[in-house]
Write a protein that holds these residues in place. Structure first.
Motif, PDB file in Angstrom:
ATOM      1  N   THR A  55       0.832  -1.207   0.000  1.00  0.00           N
ATOM      2  CA  THR A  55       0.000   0.000   0.000  1.00  0.00           C
ATOM      3  C   THR A  55       0.862   1.251   0.000  1.00  0.00           C
ATOM      4  N   ARG A  58       2.208   1.827  -3.475  1.00  0.00           N
ATOM      5  CA  ARG A  58       1.190   2.388  -4.378  1.00  0.00           C
ATOM      6  C   ARG A  58       0.992   3.870  -4.113  1.00  0.00           C
ATOM      7  N   ASP A  61       3.850   5.744  -5.609  1.00  0.00           N
ATOM      8  CA  ASP A  61       3.693   5.872  -7.057  1.00  0.00           C
ATOM      9  C   ASP A  61       2.720   6.990  -7.405  1.00  0.00           C
TER      10      ASP A  61
END
Length: 149
Positions: A55, A58, A61
């Protein structure tokens, strides 16, 4: 056309967002480097840790993607085109840019884009997709996005 004062406010909002992202990234990096792994944990603990790490990656990103958008807007601001919609060429309001400095679309184009995304998402869930035939402009309905002729 934005005034110099409005450009300065948008520039400040972009800089603030960039600093916030840098701080968040720094915290994430220090956490991942200083995080100690416990030996002898069970598989559930390891699985939870992997999920948390996934998580965090992500989110990282997404932050990198947002940083690219901020840098792009800084270039557009310097070029005097930050208030021009990339889709239709109309003006993007100062209030919209102040609220969301990474906006590249006017409100009308953004609403149209969101409607198209919602239609595509609905079709992906097995809903009915309304399409326009490119040759004669007639509309056809399809299930799951396939055009019926």
């Amino acid at each position: 056309m934005l005034s110099e004062s409005e450009k300065a406010q948008i520039r400040q909002a972009l800089h603030d967002a960039k600093r916030r992202l840098a701080r968040t990234g720094q915290h994430a990096l220090s956490y991942s480097m200083n995080h100690e792994r416990n030996i002898g944990r069970d598989s559930i603990d390891e699985s939870m840790e992997e999920e948390i790490f996934s998580t965090e990656m992500r989110l990282h990103d997404r932050e990198k993607f947002l940083l690219v958008k901020i840098n792009k807007q800084m270039v557009r601001l310097d070029g005097g085109t930050i208030d021009v919609c990339e889709e239709c060429g109309e003006s993007i309001s100062f209030r919209r840019l102040l609220a969301r400095p990474v906006s590249t679309l006017c409100i009308d184009c953004k609403e149209q884009s969101e409607k198209e995304e919602a239609t595509i998402a609905q079709a992906g869930r097995g809903g009915v997709l309304e399409t326009a035939d490119a040759t004669d402009g007639e509309r056809g309905l399809s299930r799951g996005g396939a055009l019926e002729e």
